[in-house]
Design a protein around this motif. Sequence first.
Motif, mmCIF file in Angstrom:
data_model
loop_
_atom_site.group_PDB
_atom_site.id
_atom_site.type_symbol
_atom_site.label_atom_id
_atom_site.label_comp_id
_atom_site.label_asym_id
_atom_site.label_seq_id
_atom_site.Cartn_x
_atom_site.Cartn_y
_atom_site.Cartn_z
ATOM 1 N N ALA A 4 0.854 -1.188 0.000
ATOM 2 C CA ALA A 4 0.000 0.000 0.000
ATOM 3 C C ALA A 4 0.888 1.235 0.000
ATOM 4 C CB ALA A 4 -0.902 0.002 1.237
ATOM 5 N N VAL A 5 0.382 2.306 -0.577
ATOM 6 C CA VAL A 5 1.110 3.571 -0.616
ATOM 7 C C VAL A 5 0.243 4.676 -0.018
ATOM 8 C CG1 VAL A 5 2.616 2.986 -2.555
ATOM 9 C CG2 VAL A 5 0.366 3.927 -2.993
ATOM 10 N N TRP A 9 -4.467 8.652 -4.610
ATOM 11 C CA TRP A 9 -5.861 8.312 -4.859
ATOM 12 C C TRP A 9 -5.964 7.117 -5.793
ATOM 13 C CZ3 TRP A 9 -9.416 10.179 -1.825
ATOM 14 C CH2 TRP A 9 -9.253 11.428 -1.243
ATOM 15 N N THR A 10 -6.949 6.274 -5.526
ATOM 16 C CA THR A 10 -7.284 5.199 -6.452
ATOM 17 C C THR A 10 -8.794 5.206 -6.644
ATOM 18 O OG1 THR A 10 -6.924 2.885 -7.034
ATOM 19 C CG2 THR A 10 -7.535 3.334 -4.744
ATOM 20 N N ASP A 11 -9.213 4.911 -7.829
ATOM 21 C CA ASP A 11 -10.635 4.886 -8.181
ATOM 22 C C ASP A 11 -11.156 3.474 -7.966
ATOM 23 O OD1 ASP A 11 -13.143 4.854 -9.399
ATOM 24 O OD2 ASP A 11 -12.493 6.104 -11.075
ATOM 25 N N LEU A 12 -12.041 3.304 -7.009
ATOM 26 C CA LEU A 12 -12.597 1.988 -6.711
ATOM 27 C C LEU A 12 -13.975 1.793 -7.346
ATOM 28 C CD1 LEU A 12 -11.455 1.682 -2.997
ATOM 29 C CD2 LEU A 12 -10.439 0.635 -5.020
ATOM 30 N N GLY A 13 -14.304 2.648 -8.297
ATOM 31 C CA GLY A 13 -15.569 2.511 -9.023
ATOM 32 C C GLY A 13 -16.664 3.395 -8.469
ATOM 33 N N TYR A 14 -17.019 3.185 -7.211
ATOM 34 C CA TYR A 14 -18.095 3.953 -6.593
ATOM 35 C C TYR A 14 -17.569 5.139 -5.793
ATOM 36 C CZ TYR A 14 -20.776 -0.141 -7.853
ATOM 37 O OH TYR A 14 -21.357 -1.156 -8.559
ATOM 38 N N PHE A 15 -16.287 5.098 -5.448
ATOM 39 C CA PHE A 15 -15.643 6.181 -4.705
ATOM 40 C C PHE A 15 -14.140 6.119 -4.919
ATOM 41 C CE2 PHE A 15 -15.946 2.573 -1.846
ATOM 42 C CZ PHE A 15 -14.712 2.544 -1.197
ATOM 43 N N ARG A 16 -13.472 7.210 -4.543
ATOM 44 C CA ARG A 16 -12.007 7.248 -4.573
ATOM 45 C C ARG A 16 -11.510 7.037 -3.161
ATOM 46 N NH1 ARG A 16 -8.945 11.584 -7.532
ATOM 47 N NH2 ARG A 16 -9.228 12.720 -5.600
ATOM 48 N N GLU A 17 -10.315 6.450 -3.046
ATOM 49 C CA GLU A 17 -9.778 6.133 -1.720
ATOM 50 C C GLU A 17 -8.295 6.436 -1.672
ATOM 51 O OE1 GLU A 17 -10.951 2.466 0.773
ATOM 52 O OE2 GLU A 17 -9.126 1.871 -0.309
ATOM 53 N N ARG A 18 -7.835 6.835 -0.492
ATOM 54 C CA ARG A 18 -6.404 7.007 -0.239
ATOM 55 C C ARG A 18 -6.120 6.604 1.202
ATOM 56 N NH1 ARG A 18 -5.557 13.571 0.201
ATOM 57 N NH2 ARG A 18 -7.113 13.838 1.824
ATOM 58 N N LEU A 110 -16.997 11.644 -7.656
ATOM 59 C CA LEU A 110 -17.003 10.506 -6.740
ATOM 60 C C LEU A 110 -16.806 10.970 -5.300
ATOM 61 C CD1 LEU A 110 -14.724 7.988 -8.705
ATOM 62 C CD2 LEU A 110 -17.215 7.923 -8.482
ATOM 63 N N ASP A 111 -17.419 10.246 -4.369
ATOM 64 C CA ASP A 111 -17.125 10.463 -2.955
ATOM 65 C C ASP A 111 -15.665 10.081 -2.728
ATOM 66 O OD1 ASP A 111 -19.812 11.069 -2.578
ATOM 67 O OD2 ASP A 111 -20.315 9.071 -1.812
ATOM 68 N N GLU A 112 -15.065 10.666 -1.688
ATOM 69 C CA GLU A 112 -13.665 10.380 -1.381
ATOM 70 C C GLU A 112 -13.542 9.878 0.054
ATOM 71 O OE1 GLU A 112 -11.598 13.621 -4.355
ATOM 72 O OE2 GLU A 112 -11.767 14.117 -2.230
ATOM 73 N N ARG A 113 -12.813 8.796 0.198
ATOM 74 C CA ARG A 113 -12.589 8.173 1.499
ATOM 75 C C ARG A 113 -11.095 8.218 1.809
ATOM 76 N NH1 ARG A 113 -13.144 1.692 2.615
ATOM 77 N NH2 ARG A 113 -13.207 1.764 4.872
ATOM 78 N N THR A 114 -10.773 8.652 3.028
ATOM 79 C CA THR A 114 -9.399 8.591 3.510
ATOM 80 C C THR A 114 -9.358 7.617 4.673
ATOM 81 O OG1 THR A 114 -8.957 10.865 2.831
ATOM 82 C CG2 THR A 114 -7.471 9.900 4.471
ATOM 83 N N TYR A 132 -4.670 -0.481 -6.042
ATOM 84 C CA TYR A 132 -3.782 0.685 -6.020
ATOM 85 C C TYR A 132 -2.671 0.451 -7.040
ATOM 86 C CZ TYR A 132 -5.742 2.739 -1.746
ATOM 87 O OH TYR A 132 -6.555 3.333 -0.833
ATOM 88 N N PRO A 133 -2.728 1.112 -8.203
ATOM 89 C CA PRO A 133 -1.708 0.859 -9.226
ATOM 90 C C PRO A 133 -0.314 1.347 -8.829
ATOM 91 C CG PRO A 133 -3.170 2.638 -9.904
ATOM 92 C CD PRO A 133 -3.747 2.058 -8.642
ATOM 93 N N GLN A 134 -0.200 2.138 -7.773
ATOM 94 C CA GLN A 134 1.104 2.658 -7.339
ATOM 95 C C GLN A 134 1.886 1.644 -6.505
ATOM 96 O OE1 GLN A 134 -1.894 3.885 -6.402
ATOM 97 N NE2 GLN A 134 -2.135 5.939 -7.196
ATOM 98 N N THR A 135 1.286 0.513 -6.168
ATOM 99 C CA THR A 135 1.989 -0.509 -5.388
ATOM 100 C C THR A 135 3.051 -1.175 -6.264
ATOM 101 O OG1 THR A 135 0.369 -2.208 -5.976
ATOM 102 C CG2 THR A 135 -0.022 -0.960 -3.931
ATOM 103 N N SER A 136 3.938 -1.915 -5.620
ATOM 104 C CA SER A 136 5.014 -2.563 -6.371
ATOM 105 C C SER A 136 5.463 -3.835 -5.673
ATOM 106 C CB SER A 136 6.207 -1.606 -6.507
ATOM 107 O OG SER A 136 6.718 -1.284 -5.228
#
Length: 172
Positions: A4-5, A9-18, A110-114, A132-136
């Motif tokens: 996880a990073v 932000w990542t788009d989970l379809g119904y909302f964005r999350e970080r 989109l709603d945003e969740r932290t 999360y496409p930023q993971t590695s």
Amino acid sequence: GYAAVFNKWTDLGYFRERLAPGAFANAIKGSDCRCLFNHDANFIYGRTRANTLELAEDRIGLKFVCYLIPFDAASYGLARRIDRLDISGCSFSFYVKKDSWTFARHPGDLDERTIEEIAELFDVGPVTYPAYPQTSVHAVFETVQRATSPAAKHANTDEFGDNVAERPIPTW
């Protein structure tokens, strides 16, 4: 790798999350986390309680190191797929302890969740489709000393277990 990073932000379809920095601090201490491939418990590669999986939070996110089994076909296959970049991202599963929401003000937004704190961390690991496409994830191959086979150990012994290679060669 990074399961996880933070602050991305990542788009989970119904909302964005970080994820907020520090979200994993307590969960790392109290969770018996597994390293799974694609969140599948049939493909377990490490575990914190067994000391085969290490977790740490740094300025980037949730970092992990999993120590695979040497000479294990499944471990080798997964590591080679990671090395070839067929698998390049990670994921994690968890229960949330604390989060905050900002609700969309305009149609189409989109709603945003932290996520501020994770209560429990169940698994981390490489996945085919990371949320999360930023993971590695990266594979590191080390030289491992092969064990001597039982047949090789006894190749130079006689019926009494004495090492025949250490016997002086008789002369006639």
